[in-house]
Scaffold this motif. Structure first.
Motif, PDB file in Angstrom:
ATOM      1  N   VAL A   1       0.860  -1.191   0.000  1.00 29.63           N
ATOM      2  CA  VAL A   1       0.000   0.000   0.000  1.00 29.63           C
ATOM      3  C   VAL A   1       0.889   1.231   0.000  1.00 29.63           C
ATOM      4  N   ALA A   2       0.832   2.018  -1.074  1.00 33.38           N
ATOM      5  CA  ALA A   2       1.693   3.191  -1.210  1.00 33.38           C
ATOM      6  C   ALA A   2       1.080   4.429  -0.575  1.00 33.38           C
ATOM      7  N   ALA A   3      -0.242   4.597  -0.698  1.00 34.63           N
ATOM      8  CA  ALA A   3      -0.894   5.791  -0.153  1.00 34.63           C
ATOM      9  C   ALA A   3      -2.369   5.507   0.064  1.00 34.63           C
ATOM     10  N   THR A   4      -2.948   6.206   1.028  1.00 30.40           N
ATOM     11  CA  THR A   4      -4.388   6.085   1.301  1.00 30.40           C
ATOM     12  C   THR A   4      -4.962   7.481   1.513  1.00 30.40           C
ATOM     13  N   LEU A   5      -6.264   7.578   1.271  1.00 33.76           N
ATOM     14  CA  LEU A   5      -6.970   8.833   1.506  1.00 33.76           C
ATOM     15  C   LEU A   5      -8.367   8.496   2.021  1.00 33.76           C
ATOM     16  N   SER A   6      -8.636   8.885   3.265  1.00 32.64           N
ATOM     17  CA  SER A   6      -9.951   8.658   3.853  1.00 32.64           C
ATOM     18  C   SER A   6     -10.748   9.953   3.751  1.00 32.64           C
ATOM     19  N   ALA A   7     -11.989   9.849   3.265  1.00 36.36           N
ATOM     20  CA  ALA A   7     -12.772  11.061   3.025  1.00 36.36           C
ATOM     21  C   ALA A   7     -14.252  10.793   3.250  1.00 36.36           C
ATOM     22  N   LYS A   8     -14.988  11.889   3.529  1.00 41.55           N
ATOM     23  CA  LYS A   8     -16.439  11.817   3.662  1.00 41.55           C
ATOM     24  C   LYS A   8     -17.074  11.955   2.280  1.00 41.55           C
ATOM     25  N   THR A   9     -18.258  11.343   2.120  1.00 36.61           N
ATOM     26  CA  THR A   9     -18.921  11.376   0.817  1.00 36.61           C
ATOM     27  C   THR A   9     -20.388  11.768   0.963  1.00 36.61           C
ATOM     28  N   ALA A  10     -20.948  12.234  -0.138  1.00 38.90           N
ATOM     29  CA  ALA A  10     -22.381  12.544  -0.224  1.00 38.90           C
ATOM     30  C   ALA A  10     -22.815  12.298  -1.662  1.00 38.90           C
ATOM     31  N   GLN A  11     -24.109  12.079  -1.862  1.00 40.72           N
ATOM     32  CA  GLN A  11     -24.643  11.873  -3.206  1.00 40.72           C
ATOM     33  C   GLN A  11     -25.328  13.165  -3.657  1.00 40.72           C
ATOM     34  N   ALA A  12     -25.092  13.531  -4.911  1.00 39.04           N
ATOM     35  CA  ALA A  12     -25.661  14.787  -5.417  1.00 39.04           C
ATOM     36  C   ALA A  12     -25.980  14.662  -6.892  1.00 39.04           C
ATOM     37  N   GLU A  13     -26.678  15.678  -7.394  1.00 29.98           N
ATOM     38  CA  GLU A  13     -26.986  15.734  -8.821  1.00 29.98           C
ATOM     39  C   GLU A  13     -26.782  17.160  -9.309  1.00 29.98           C
ATOM     40  N   PHE A  14     -26.553  17.285 -10.637  1.00 29.93           N
ATOM     41  CA  PHE A  14     -26.428  18.611 -11.242  1.00 29.93           C
ATOM     42  C   PHE A  14     -26.821  18.491 -12.712  1.00 29.93           C
ATOM     43  N   ALA A  15     -27.011  19.621 -13.346  1.00 31.75           N
ATOM     44  CA  ALA A  15     -27.383  19.647 -14.760  1.00 31.75           C
ATOM     45  C   ALA A  15     -26.174  20.050 -15.590  1.00 31.75           C
ATOM     46  N   ASP A  16     -25.960  19.322 -16.703  1.00 29.63           N
ATOM     47  CA  ASP A  16     -24.842  19.679 -17.580  1.00 29.63           C
ATOM     48  C   ASP A  16     -25.286  20.796 -18.536  1.00 29.63           C
ATOM     49  N   ALA A  17     -24.429  21.125 -19.503  1.00 24.07           N
ATOM     50  CA  ALA A  17     -24.716  22.256 -20.403  1.00 24.07           C
ATOM     51  C   ALA A  17     -25.970  22.013 -21.240  1.00 24.07           C
ATOM     52  N   GLN A  18     -26.320  20.730 -21.474  1.00 21.24           N
ATOM     53  CA  GLN A  18     -27.517  20.429 -22.263  1.00 21.24           C
ATOM     54  C   GLN A  18     -28.767  20.283 -21.393  1.00 21.24           C
ATOM     55  N   GLY A  19     -28.605  20.434 -20.081  1.00 19.09           N
ATOM     56  CA  GLY A  19     -29.733  20.302 -19.178  1.00 19.09           C
ATOM     57  C   GLY A  19     -29.994  18.893 -18.693  1.00 19.09           C
ATOM     58  N   HIS A  20     -29.133  17.961 -19.048  1.00 17.15           N
ATOM     59  CA  HIS A  20     -29.299  16.580 -18.601  1.00 17.15           C
ATOM     60  C   HIS A  20     -28.845  16.446 -17.151  1.00 17.15           C
ATOM     61  N   ILE A  21     -29.602  15.681 -16.357  1.00 17.69           N
ATOM     62  CA  ILE A  21     -29.242  15.477 -14.955  1.00 17.69           C
ATOM     63  C   ILE A  21     -28.117  14.443 -14.865  1.00 17.69           C
ATOM     64  N   VAL A  22     -27.076  14.795 -14.133  1.00 18.56           N
ATOM     65  CA  VAL A  22     -25.925  13.906 -13.920  1.00 18.56           C
ATOM     66  C   VAL A  22     -25.814  13.627 -12.427  1.00 18.56           C
ATOM     67  N   TYR A  23     -25.713  12.356 -12.084  1.00 19.29           N
ATOM     68  CA  TYR A  23     -25.570  11.962 -10.680  1.00 19.29           C
ATOM     69  C   TYR A  23     -24.092  11.756 -10.367  1.00 19.29           C
ATOM     70  N   THR A  24     -23.687  12.196  -9.189  1.00 18.78           N
ATOM     71  CA  THR A  24     -22.268  12.136  -8.835  1.00 18.78           C
ATOM     72  C   THR A  24     -22.090  11.844  -7.358  1.00 18.78           C
ATOM     73  N   THR A  25     -20.937  11.295  -7.020  1.00 22.81           N
ATOM     74  CA  THR A  25     -20.536  11.101  -5.626  1.00 22.81           C
ATOM     75  C   THR A  25     -19.585  12.237  -5.253  1.00 22.81           C
TER      76      THR A  25
END
Length: 869
Positions: free
Chosen positions: A561-585
């Protein structure tokens, strides 16, 4: 004539032994396959019907006239109190099962929990200690005895229980009232099943009462003496949409469903290798009888002279083959039964995936292998039988070798070449069809490829009489420069091209198939590795509701194991330039440098800014694979709640895009933000993630390091481990397991082919007895004679193996292109390690095969051999 046949068999018994061994191995494999599938079928039946426990009747919710397919049936709908009050009903158990997480101290594990019954006979598990939970008991549980032993629990102890897929999971304290055993391995996947009281089941189902828990039916025990009156009363008392069935009907329905579970497919799959083994054995048998007939030509001529007809000689050879096939097949069946008996003893503790094998005899186990062995032996001897009647008594009184008829050889060459051309055409046609977006065309491409390979292989086998001796002549010419022994070996190979071709073909079958599988497996692993490396931007990613610091430290301390990163996460959505909904972590990281340490892509120089109003997003949308375009370089992220709907105000962030990919299978899009946005409440953390980068030392493998990480996190059942290394490990394990199984099955055919090499040498030694004696008389030493036979065996094995590896490599590349090119760029590799092993085994086996023929060749004194007529 039968007595003459028996006398000839006794005289040539030593020559028949190798052919008999080849038949024995093939029929033993078929018998063992039939026995295994019988045992497998019985085990599956016991597992399938074991869920009924001791019930003799059931109430099912899938067959009533009033059934509403859109409405879920609950325990209350079945009116089980009224059912239990029917005269003659001695016990009732609702069919309710839930996946649960169990915990005791630092130990956690997943399992399955069943609803209990006041009548323990109805439970599909046995209570081995204590008692079953009472339906009206307060938070009672009976756990598997294996789990109790591992966690050092006993009756009276407490543990925590939580529904695995609940919307609002809660830890529930439960008291252990008993220990269970799963005698029929119904719940083998979970290492047994727990039984819980009604209040715990209602809590796991998140319902107000047990009557509101969804169910698929109920199991009953009805007194057989009163079932005529009780069954109609039960039907009247329960839900009108439900149906009452007896156990025979339940088992029939379950077994009918079982027929699609792969038992028949498994049998057909394994039997195919048994048939392949007997096909290879047929080549060995054909060689043996050709030489036997050649040696007996004087005897056969004398029989013709004293009145034996051609038909009698023909039948005599076939009768000899039939007797050989019958005896060898019977011994093969006995060997198969013995092997299965040993397997039965070895799996008494359910060591075969939780399955216990039993010896289940049937008439097919005895009749089918013997019938197949006899038929194959007789068919293989037909050519020799025809040769025995093909010459006149006067012509047969002088020693002549059996030679092929020119017309037959010409016809064979024409048919073989036509099959070769047709196979090559079909294989080439499959290549452009693979790229078609039409699913039917892709299926047709696979069929065309398989058919093409089969036609090419059959064509090669049919024309082996022409090209294989020619190749051996070329290689032998080089080998003959190594001394008189090698020169003699080369000369002997050229004497009987038909026999050499048959022997080489037998070995070619096994080597080609193994090479095809090895190349296909190696190319599949390389292709998937390349695809996974281009699909993910981290090596390992773990995610869950909470990842304790203790677990993070354990992973960080692992070698590789060379490196680790522990982080908090949440689920969200946004609209791209064409107005399509994109889901992201959304992932909160301390800074770009820490993120760069765990990613496998370069974030660029200068590094992107990641302040309180910034976000880092990929250039490609992971779900669609299309370019991710944003309006004005910003994105308004709205968090997604537990109900899957957007909630709260949107957070507009300035976005920098970089060419990184997904971090986990369930996170196609990852958005990195500053960790302070989680600390100040801008984003509400719904989980944790642990990103890991590997640097594996030379003495470890990726799988070793991944297994160590998975072990560090196994005590936390809510944490899922993924990423390319996880998928690669799973993929390689699956491919390696299948490859080992298939190669082990093909090894049966290879063993028979090696026996064929030894048989060919033995027959060659017998034919050349006077020639060997002459060579000994003029000065050839015993060592030189032995070496000539060893070189002869090496030439046959190595030339055939190399041809098989070349053909197998091409077949493997074609197959992997057809299967994987629609989903990834195919990587063409050669499994040199496997090929080196094949050649090493060919060398060792050929040398071993030459030992006994060589001993026979040098054992007979020259004077005695020259005196033989």
């Amino acid at each position: 004539m039968r007595s003459v046949t028996m006398q000839m068999m006794k005289k040539n018994l030593r020559m028949l032994i190798p052919a008999g061994i080849a038949i024995l191995i093939g029929t033993a494999f078929i018998a063992a396959t039939l026995l295994f599938t019988n045992a497998f079928d019985r085990s599956l039946r016991e597992q399938t019907t074991g869920q009924f426990g001791g019930a003799n009747y059931a109430i099912t919710t899938d067959g009533g006239d009033g059934a509403d397919p859109g409405q879920e049936t609950t325990v209350g709908d079945l009116r089980l109190d009224a059912v239990g009050a029917v005269d003659g009903v001695e016990g009732v158990r609702p069919d309710v099962t839930r996946s649960v997480l169990l915990g005791a101290g630092d130990q956690h594990g997943s399992g399955v929990a069943l609803a209990t019954s006041a009548d323990a006979r109805l439970l599909p598990v046995e209570i081995t200690d204590g008692r079953a939970p009472s339906p009206a008991g307060e938070r009672q549980i009976a756990v598997p005895a294996k789990l109790a032993d591992q966690w050092r629990l006993k009756v009276g102890d407490t543990l925590t229980l939580r529904a695995q897929y609940a919307e609002d999971p809660k830890d529930l304290q439960a008291t252990i009232t008993g220990l269970t055993d799963d005698p029929n391995n119904v719940y083998g996947y979970y290492n047994g099943a727990s039984v819980i009281s009604d209040d715990l089941m209602a809590a796991c189902a998140e319902t107000g009462s047990f009557d509101q828990v969804p169910t698929t039916g109920a199991y009953l025990y009805i007194d057989p003496a009163r079932e005529a009156q009780a069954v109609p009363a039960v039907q009247a008392a329960t839900d009108p949409a439900a149906t009452v069935r007896d156990r025979a009907q339940m088992e029939e329905q379950a077994i009918k469903a079982l027929s699609s579970n792969g038992g028949d497919v498994t049998k057909q799959f394994l039997l195919a290798f048994g048939v392949l083994a007997l096909v290879v054995a047929a080549l060995v048998i054909a060689n043996t009888f050709q030489v036997l007939v050649a040696q007996r030509r004087r005897t056969l001529a004398l029989l013709r002279t004293i009145g034996a007809t051609k038909r009698q000689l023909y039948v005599s050879v076939l009768e000899e083959a039939g007797i050989l096939g019958l005896v060898s097949s019977a011994l093969g069946v006995a060997a198969g039964v013995g092997l299965m008996a040993l397997a039965t003893l070895a799996t008494k503790d359910r060591s075969l995936g939780g399955m216990r094998l039993t010896l289940v005899m049937s008439w097919q186990v005895v009749v089918l292998p013997i019938l197949f062995g006899v038929v194959m032996t007789v068919l293989a001897s037909i050519g020799a039988a025809r040769s025995a009647t093909g010459v006149s008594p006067l012509e047969a009184m002088r020693p002549i070798e059996i030679t092929g008829r020119r017309k037959a050889r010409t016809g064979r060459a024409v048919v073989g070449c036509v099959l070769l051309l047709a196979g090559v055409a079909a294989a080439l046609a499959a290549i452009p069809m693979t790229r078609s977006a039409n699913g039917d065309a892709s299926g047709a491409a696979l069929l065309a490829g398989v058919a093409g390979c089969m036609l090419v292989f059959v064509g090669l086998a049919m024309t082996a009489l022409f090209w294989l001796p020619w190749m051996m002549k070329g290689v032998g010419a080089l080998v003959s420069l190594c001394g008189p022994a090698a020169k003699l070996a080369n000369a002997n190979i050229q004497k009987n091209p038909r026999r050499i071709a048959a022997t080489g073909t037998a070995l070619l079958i096994g080597v080609t198939l193994i090479s095809t599988l090895a190349t296909g497996a190696a190319a599949a692993k390389a292709t998937m590795n390349e695809a996974l490396d281009s699909r993910y931007s981290v090596d390992v990613a773990a995610s869950g509701p909470q990842i304790p610091a203790k677990a993070v430290d354990a992973v960080k301390a692992e070698r590789g194991v060379a490196a680790t990163l522990s982080a908090k996460t949440a689920q969200a959505e946004f609209a791209d330039a064409q107005g399509h909904i994109v889901y992201t972590t959304v992932i909160g990281v301390p800074d770009v440098a820490a993120l760069q340490h765990v990613l496998n892509v370069d974030l660029g120089d200068p590094a992107p800014s990641l302040g309180a109003g910034d976000a880092l997003m990929p250039t490609i949308e992971g779900g669609s694979g299309e370019a991710l375009r944003l309006k004005d370089g910003t994105a308004a992220l709205t968090e997604i709640g537990d109900d899957g709907e957007a909630q709260g105000a949107a957070h507009r962030l300035h976005v920098t895009q970089r060419a990184y990919k997904r971090i986990a299978q369930d996170a196609p899009n990852a958005t990195f933000v500053d960790a302070s946005l989680f600390d100040d409440g801008t984003f509400k953390a719904t989980g944790d993630t642990l990103l890991v980068k590997l640097d594996v030392p030379s003495d470890l493998s990726l799988s070793n390091v991944y297994d160590a990480i998975a072990k560090d996190l196994q005590d936390y059942p809510d944490i899922a481990v993924g990423g390319p290394v996880a998928e690669r490990s799973m993929w390689e394990s699956m491919v390696n397991m299948m490859l080992m199984l298939l190669v082990a099955l093909l090894a049966v055919a290879v063993v028979i082919a090696v026996i064929g090499v030894g048989n060919t040498l033995s027959l060659s030694v017998i034919e050349r007895t006077r020639e060997s004696a002459t060579l000994r008389a003029i000065g050839m030493t015993r060592g030189q004679l032995k070496r000539s036979l060893a070189v002869e065996a090496l030439l046959i094995s190595l030339v055939t193996s190399v041809v098989g590896m070349v053909v197998g490599t091409l077949f493997g590349w074609l197959g992997i292109y057809i299967v994987m090119s629609p989903i990834a760029d195919v990587v063409y590799v050669v499994d040199w390690g496997t090929y080196g092993t094949i050649l090493a085994i060919a060398v060792v086996c050929s040398l071993l095969a030459s030992v006994f023929p060589a001993r026979r060749a040098v054992r007979t004194p020259p004077v005695e051999a020259l005196a033989e007529s």
